[in-house]
Scaffold this active site. Structure first.
Site, short mmCIF file in Angstrom:
data_model
loop_
_atom_site.label_atom_id
_atom_site.label_comp_id
_atom_site.label_asym_id
_atom_site.label_seq_id
_atom_site.Cartn_x
_atom_site.Cartn_y
_atom_site.Cartn_z
N GLY A 122 34.76 30.56 49.53
CA GLY A 122 33.66 31.47 49.26
C GLY A 122 33.65 31.95 47.83
CB CYS A 123 36.16 31.92 45.25
SG CYS A 123 36.46 33.03 43.92
CB ILE A 124 30.75 30.52 43.30
CG1 ILE A 124 30.28 30.55 44.76
CG2 ILE A 124 29.95 29.49 42.55
CD1 ILE A 124 29.21 31.57 45.04
#
Lengths: 100, 129, 110
Positions: free
Chosen positions: C108-110
């Protein structure tokens, strides 16, 4: 709720699995290969005839046409929709469940 | 989910992630799990449904080491940290596959097919995998 | 890119996350930290070790919100907050500490 099925019932169990989860007001839309299940005189056709007693069943016309299935061969009561009809069905129901 | 689609920001919607495929044969189960974890950042009302072959995803004892894949079973246990606690497993799907109603990798609610149908119909958004 | 530790070359992706989790060692963690401009203190190691334990247990790197909460539960509220963690890892506790811990980027980390 609108339930969509896209796999042929001759290749996959999704149509049966979908039909086991219909609540009041639910409708079924057959798209892609699933439209072959709408043909009268077949086993899936019989399931859909039973389903039609309590629910609306739709078939996507362009997918029927692509597979050379004329509307006259469908189980009586199944309604054919075009893409605009597909969109309308989606908007008429509060949610869509795709049986992939 | 955002102001762009005309909803008031901050409105909580009911999201159901429907899992109907066995793990490891396709990428669906793992992708669903990742999407669920990402969606947790949006503070929505999230439920997970496991039915048909999807019940195999939450069984204890899966070991994909022999097929060279990462075992993501332990990740279901992290869902609690993400405040995702509504996991539903369909009883009929278990029975059809000769599986018992216990022995899951994470706490789940076993529900009947009719209950599962009702859960689906109560959602604002259904995401199928 | 790659790191050099004790005469060994450790492969990493273009953002500096190591490719094989099994390649990790404490000296490597310290080296990654240095390349990020960080000097590791016991407080840094505490977070990095926590992340490694979390990964071992759940097979994921937790999202920042989850990390903060879980650290608070284990190490106390004075450490389970954004300020404390961002002071230690200015480029994002989840992202930066995961890199130092030899873990993949958090989901979920971009």
């Amino acid at each position: 709720m609108l339930h969509t099925v896209n796999k042929s019932p001759f290749a996959s169990a999704t149509l049966t699995q979908c039909l086991g989860h219909l609540t009041d007001g639910a409708a079924v839309l057959l798209i892609e290969d699933a439209v072959v299940g709408g043909v009268a005189g077949t086993a899936p056709g019989a399931l859909l005839a039973e389903c039609l007693k309590g629910h609306k069943v739709y078939c996507l016309g362009p997918d029927l046409m692509a597979r050379g299935i004329s509307e006259g061969r469908l189980v009586k009561g199944i309604q054919t929709v075009d893409y605009a009809g597909f969109v309308r069905l989606v908007t008429e129901h509060d949610a869509v469940q795709s049986w992939l | 989910m955002s102001a762009e689609d005309g909803d008031t920001p901050g409105v909580i919607k009911r999201f159901l992630f429907v899992n109907r495929k066995a793990p490891y044969g396709t990428i669906y189960a793992l992708e669903a799990l990742e999407v669920v974890l990402i969606s947790a950042a949006f503070d929505q009302d999230v439920s997970l449904a496991f039915l048909d072959d999807g019940v195999y995803q939450v069984l204890a004892g899966n070991d994909p080491s022999g097929i060279g894949m990462k075992n993501f079973s332990p990740t279901y246990r992290a869902l609690d940290d993400y405040d995702i606690t509504k996991l539903y497993v369909e009883r009929e799907s278990l029975t059809e596959r000769g599986l018992p109603e216990d022995g899951f990798v994470v706490p789940v609610n076993v529900v009947s097919r009719a209950e599962m149908a009702a859960i689906m119909s109560q959602q604002d958004v259904v995401l199928s995998f | 890119m790659a790191y050099e530790v004790d005469g060994k070359t450790i492969a990493a992706d273009e953002e500096g996350y190591i490719v094989n989790l099994a390649d990790w060692s404490e000296p490597l963690g310290a080296l990654i930290a240095k390349s990020e401009g960080l000097e590791m203190t016991p407080n840094h190691w505490e977070v990095v070790n926590f992340l490694r334990e979390y990964y071992n247990e759940f097979q994921i790197a937790p999202a920042i919100r989850v990390l903060t909460k879980a650290i608070g539960k284990k190490l106390g509220p004075d450490k389970g907050n954004n300020k404390y963690l961002y002071d230690l890892f200015p480029y994002g506790p989840a992202k930066q500490a995961c890199k130092i811990a030899g873990l993949p980027k958090p989901t979920g980390c971009i």
